[in-house]
Structure formats: C-alpha cells, structure tokens
Design a protein around this motif. Sequence first.
Motif, PDB file in Angstrom:
ATOM      1  N   LEU A 739      11.158  -7.686   0.393  1.00 49.96           N
ATOM      2  CA  LEU A 739      11.294  -7.738   1.095  1.00 49.96           C
ATOM      3  C   LEU A 739      12.450  -6.887   1.543  1.00 49.96           C
ATOM      4  N   PHE A 740      14.178  -7.139   1.493  1.00 51.98           N
ATOM      5  CA  PHE A 740      14.939  -5.967   1.588  1.00 51.98           C
ATOM      6  C   PHE A 740      14.966  -4.597   0.828  1.00 51.98           C
ATOM      7  N   GLU A 741      14.036  -5.203  -0.321  1.00 51.29           N
ATOM      8  CA  GLU A 741      14.043  -4.076  -1.087  1.00 51.29           C
ATOM      9  C   GLU A 741      13.369  -2.718  -0.192  1.00 51.29           C
ATOM     10  N   GLN A 742      12.192  -3.252   0.086  1.00 52.44           N
ATOM     11  CA  GLN A 742      11.262  -2.200   0.902  1.00 52.44           C
ATOM     12  C   GLN A 742      11.588  -1.171   1.665  1.00 52.44           C
ATOM     13  N   PHE A 743      12.359  -2.709   2.502  1.00 53.66           N
ATOM     14  CA  PHE A 743      14.082  -1.543   3.922  1.00 53.66           C
ATOM     15  C   PHE A 743      14.602  -1.216   3.700  1.00 53.66           C
ATOM     16  N   LYS A 744      15.026  -1.077   2.055  1.00 55.82           N
ATOM     17  CA  LYS A 744      16.220  -0.613   1.311  1.00 55.82           C
ATOM     18  C   LYS A 744      17.221  -1.039   1.707  1.00 55.82           C
ATOM     19  N   SER A 745      17.433  -2.595   1.736  1.00 51.25           N
ATOM     20  CA  SER A 745      18.774  -3.008   2.786  1.00 51.25           C
ATOM     21  C   SER A 745      19.347  -3.442   1.586  1.00 51.25           C
ATOM     22  N   TYR A 746      20.379  -3.166   1.169  1.00 53.15           N
ATOM     23  CA  TYR A 746      21.138  -3.609   0.057  1.00 53.15           C
ATOM     24  C   TYR A 746      22.247  -4.550   0.477  1.00 53.15           C
ATOM     25  N   GLU A 747      22.105  -4.639   2.292  1.00 53.80           N
ATOM     26  CA  GLU A 747      22.810  -5.249   2.793  1.00 53.80           C
ATOM     27  C   GLU A 747      22.384  -6.686   2.666  1.00 53.80           C
ATOM     28  N   GLY A 748      21.785  -6.692   3.517  1.00 55.33           N
ATOM     29  CA  GLY A 748      20.293  -7.936   2.953  1.00 55.33           C
ATOM     30  C   GLY A 748      20.270  -8.136   1.615  1.00 55.33           C
TER      31      GLY A 748
END
Length: 854
Positions: A739-748
């Motif tokens: 899920l986080f990778e889908q949004f490229k949310s490295y912070e997540g």
Amino acid sequence: TGRARRRTTPLPSDCVLSPPPSAAMAAANAPIAMREALTLTSLGIAPQFITFTHVTMESDRYICVRETSPQNSVVIIDMAMPSQPLRRPITADSALMNPNTRILALKAQIPGTTQDHLQIFNIEAKTKIKSHQMPEQVVFWKWITPKLLGLVTQASVYHWSIEGDSEPIKMFDRTANLANNQIINYRCDPAEKWLVLIGIAPGAPERPQLVKGNMQLFSVDQQRSQALEAHAASFATFKVPGNENPSTLICFASKASNAGTLTSKLHIIELGAQPGKPGFSKKQADLFFPPDFQDDFPVAMQISQKYGLVYVITKLGLLFVYDLETAAAVYRNRISPDPIFLTAESSTTGGFYAINRRGQVLHATVNDATVVPFVSGQLNNLELAVNLAKRANLPGAENLVVQRFQELFAQTKYKEAAELAAESPQGLLRTPETVAKFQSVPVQAGQTPPLLQYFGTLLTRGKLNAYESLELSRLVVNQNKKNLLENWLAEDKLECSEELGDLVKTVDNDLALKIYIKARATPKVVAAFAERREFDKILIYSKQVGYTPDYLFLLQTILRTDPQGAVNFALMMSQMEGGCPLDYNTITDLFLQRNMIREATAFLLDVLKPNLEEHAFLQTKVLEINLVTYPNVADAILANGMFSHYDRPRIAQLCEKAGLYLRALQHYAELPDIKRVIVNTHAIEPQALVEFFGTLSKEWALECMKDLLLVNLRGNLQIVVQAAKEYCEQLGVDACIKLFEQFKSYEGLYFFLGSYLSSSEDPDIHFKYIESAARTGQIKEVERVTRESNFYDAEKTKNFLMEAKLPDARPLINVCDRFGFVPDLTHYLYTNNMLRYIEGYVQKVYNSHEFSFI
C-alpha cells in the motif's frame, strides 16, 4: 302466615276483638306490620322447652334455648340464618347469648349448695373468657350491655363485667316490695346511671289471675331506690326543644285492682332533670283492656328510639303503641292468640320480636307507608301525625306540613316556619322554592334577615343539603367571611358539591379542593391537583376513586405552564399499574408539537431504558430529533450504548449530515458509504478512527486506507500508518508495504517498518526499512541499522547506498567493512571525493588492530 294475618286486626274503639270481614285490608293499612319470623318447633325445639325459664332472647341477633331431654343441650339460633341452629351438649340452668357477639353465658347450681357457678365462653374462639362462683343463688340474670351482665339474687343485684378478671360488683339491695317476687326483667339506661328491676307476685285473692307487678328504680349517682307498682318498664332518651342534652326517661306500665276497680296506666317520667334546662313534662295514659282481657297484664315493654314509640306487650298477646313524647295512643291490636312470655328490641327496624308459647317468633315493625295516614285519618291527631312524620322522616303528612308552613309564613312567624321546614319529613320543604320564599321577605332594619334565620335553624338541626349549602355559602363569600365556611365544613354542616367548590374557588383554592374531594367532583379534583403541580396525587386519587382522567387533556394543560412538570407527569403515567394510559409516541408528539425537544428526549430516555425491540421506532425517533437539533446530545446517547434496536441505516445518514462522521462510520454497513465518510478525517478523532479500522475486514480496511492516502496523502499518512501498525497481523505486513509503495510513500514505509523491524528477520523488510530511511533523510537511522542489523542483503544494500550517494558515507562504510566490500568502498570514496572518510576509517581499523586493509 295465616296465623299472622288473623293477629293483625286493629282494635276498634269499643275494644271488640272479633276480626271484621275486611281483616286482610285492615292489616295492610295497619300502622304496625306483623310477620312470623320463624317457629321454634320447626327447628326441632320441643313444646315443653318453649317457656320463660328455657328460652332467652337478649337482642334481635340470637335466641338461646335450653333443653333437658333427650339429653342436656343448648340450642343457639342465629337470626341471620335461623335454619341452621347450633346445638351443643351443655348442662346448665340458664344460658344467655351476648346481644352483639358469639359469647355465651352459662349458669349452673353447684350440687348440694345454694351457690351458682357462672361461666362465659367465646364460641368462635372456643375459649373460656372468665368464670365465677356466686356465694348465693342467682334467681335472674340478663345482659344489660354487651360488656355487662346483671345478676339478681334473692337479696341483691350485682354487675359482672366480661372484661378483665373482676368479680361481680354489688349495685344495690332489693326493696321490700320485691320480696317473694318472680323477677322477670332488669335494665339500665344508656349511661348506666339508672337501673330498674321488675318482678311479679301472685294476685289478690279476689283476682288471683291478675298478678301484681312491682318495680324498683335505683339511682347509681344518688345510691337511692324507689319502689313502684309496674309490670314492665324501659328507659328511653328524648331531646327536649331548647336543651342540647338529651333527657333520660323511664317508661313503665302497671295494672292493679283497687277496691274492685281496675286501673291500667302508662307513665313516662324524666329522670335526673337538668337544672336550668327545659325538662320533659311527666306524661301518663290509660291502657284500655277489652272486657275479655280483664285479667291480662303487661309482660314487656320496648322503646323505638327511631320512631319515638312505646310498645307495651301483654301476656295474652295484646299490643299497645303510644307516642313517647305525648303518651298519645297510636294503635292497639292483638298480635298473638297464644300467651307471650318474651320480647326483644329489633334495633335495626325500630320494632320488636315476641315469642309466644306456641313457639312463634313474631316480628313487629312500623309500616312506614301507613302509620302517618293512620294517625291523621283514623285517629284524627294531626299534630301527632306531623310530629311522627318529622321525627322518623315518614311520608303521609305532606299536605299537613305544607299547609302549616304556609300558615306560619302568612302570619310572619318566620322562625316557626324555618323550624317546620328544617324538620319537614323526607325534606319536603328543604327545596329551592323554600329558600326563595325566605329570600323574598323584605329585611327589616335591625332584624336578622329571615333567610339567615332559616339557615341558622337548619345548621342547629344538622346538615344542609346541596342547594342550601350553596346559597348560604354565597352569602358568606359575598361578606368575605371565609372562616365561617371553614368551620361549617369542619363540622360537616355543608353538603359539598361541584358548584359549591366552584364558588369557594374564587376565594380559596385549598378549601375548594377539599370541597371537590368531598363532593367526589373527580374531574375538578384532578384539575386542582394539576394546577398545584401535585401530579403524583392525580394518579393516586384517580386510582382510589376508580376514575380514569382525560390524560391527554391533562398533559396538554400541564405542558402550557410547566414543561418539566409535564415530563414528570408523563413518567408517572409510564409507571402506572397496568401500563401507561397514553401511547409513548403520542406523549412524545405532544412535546414535539411545542418544540420541546429536551423534554421529549428526557421522557424517551427514561421510558426506553429497558431497550426493548418493540420500542425500535421510538429509539430511532429520539436519535432523529436530536441529530437534527442537538447533535451533541445524540452523540452522547450513542456513546452510552443504551439502544440497540433503532434503524441503523437511517441514523447513519443523519449522523453523516450532522457531521458525526465517526458515528456514521459505526452505523454504515456498506463499503461505498464507509469510503465516502471516512475521508472526513478533519472531523474524526484520529485514535477513534484507528480503532474503527479494527472493526473492518482486511479488504475493506485496505480499501479505506487507500482512499485516505489517495485523497490526502500528507494529511492522512499518520492515521494510515497507525492503523497499519495496530492491525498489521490482520492486514498482513506485505499488504501494508505494498500500500505504501503504491503511493511511493517512503515516509509511510519508514514509520510502519520501524515498529516491525525489531521483531523481523526478513532481509527484504530490513532492506526496505534502510531504503525508506535513506529516502526520507533519516541518515542516522540508516547508519544504525547498517551497523546493527544482521538480516539485510549486504550486496543489495551496498549497491543501493552507492546509488543513493548519501551525504554521509558511514552507512556504506558499515556495510562494506562488515561484509568484505572494502575495495569497492575505497573506489567509491575516491571517485566521489570522499577521501576524508578514508582517514577516519584507517584510524578506526588501526585502533582495532585490524591491519589487513592498511
């Protein structure tokens, strides 16, 4: 019975006793009605036991018969159910039933002595109350009151109380005139201040059949006796006009022969005249015995206080009836063809019972319908007819009373007219017309208005009727003399009515309520309680009197002036035995019609506490009205969790409209609804939202987390991270990473994997954590993990760090030094102009004595 009809023929003036052909008609019109109550022989009593020494009747309640064969027994006949006599095997010389209760007194001579053993038993309790051994023989005894036995010996008279353990108390000695007399009666007056003893003795030689009658009258206060000639006597009370205290009278009848002349008299005399008070004038009258009854004599006397009549009964069955006040003869007739030996007062009817030798128990009563016409018509005694009608409230003197009233009024004798109206039989003159007649009289200066004279007379006589009470009260209210009303009501002088209450309400609400209650004006009582806000009393009173108020009207009335009182009243109704008289929804709508949201809510929250499925509609209603007007109240109700049967989809929609997004999420059951609402994170407490994710399935939770990131990645990231950390086991770590990778949310990823790293040995997770930390600038964390972790892929990590070209080469140095990539490291440091790290690294190695690199 046929025998009763033969006995009721009136005596004509010439005393001929033969019944005329119209005997039945005469009996019907007679002032005294006779009937046979029962016959002792029909109850199994043998004729030889129907005598003065075997039968006793102390009141109209019981007859007691003593039998000596075929065995000794006592038969008790209850006059209320004479067909069920009680026969008990008892040996006694005499038996007396108490006048009022099932208490039996027994007397038996002790064998070989002249002493008597006296015993008193409670038949119902089957217990002995008391007993006593008299030192001398008791020749006569009688219940003179329900608590007191009179005992007569040859020499004295005693009183024995059934209460306590007292012994008989001597009252007086018998006078000489009663020596060798057969005692046939003993009585006391109601106050027990006067006592009378009656005896009979053999007649004179020339008339042996005419027995002599002797009487001893004794004053308890004066301790004095007076000897008189009399065959029968009785006490009575009479109220003399002008004297508020009743006078005590002694009535006695005698018949004697003097020098061959027979004298038969009835005497009525006052005892203990009251000084300074009007007294009763002594009266006497002749007893006219027919020629065939010259040797007959009185054996009993009974007084009817109800009618003011004296009954004199003779041995051969004659009945003489006299007026107590005037001693005027009222009626004379033979009531029994057989000798009468016993009588008893019939207190309930104003008549008497008589028992004859045949065993007939005869009941004599006044014929209410004919006695007054008989006195006015056949006797032509108009004054007595009117007085009798007034005294006993009898019909038959209407014309006489009205005529006399009109005469007095025409003569302006208003006081006498008022007295006549006040005493008029059956309230004949107690009418609005009479009040109007007194009202019409002009008031003379300095004189009491005739109307007030009339009302004053009525008040001294007793209680006013409803119309009189209203008119008198109207006068008093107009004169502002409320205290008089209070006094009259306390003395029960006024008849309460709704109209009287309405009148008094204009000056005193409390007094009006008392009147309404007495008048049983129930609707007015209920309304008065409502005005006083005593709602609990409304329900209590209505139950007491069996009244069903118009609860809907009552509630509407209370609502107008006292909203909280209306709530209390509604709650009281809801707790009524048998259920609430109004539907809960109806009550709620009454509040809502007046926009009383808070009151409606208070009512519903109380009555819906049981959380019943049948109240689903009302649960929905109370939530609806508050979600529209007071969302914070609705939120508190939902937070309390007291309801579980309401329309959840409907409430979910209203919660969403009211901005209660968390409550909406808790109630929606479809994913599209949840996804639409959940994005309103600005109005949802983060921790509560995180907890909400725990109620969703894995798929729905991931979908909602995705929507949150899609709508506002930066704003919702922490909520999603927190939810992922809290429920990673249910959601799956890989799914969360994806899920986080889908949004490229490295912070997540960084925050999510940071909580999971210490418990994981997965090289990929460790690498991803290093990667997300590096991409979010968390260089110190990258350095720490590359230095401490043993689970990341060294080659992959080295390559990533070289590509990342972090401003700090220590993470790369950690990887290369730990996993043998020193040549690659030196090349990287040299080509990237980071030789300063070489010196530091060499020093580190030197200090650790690792010289291979050097």
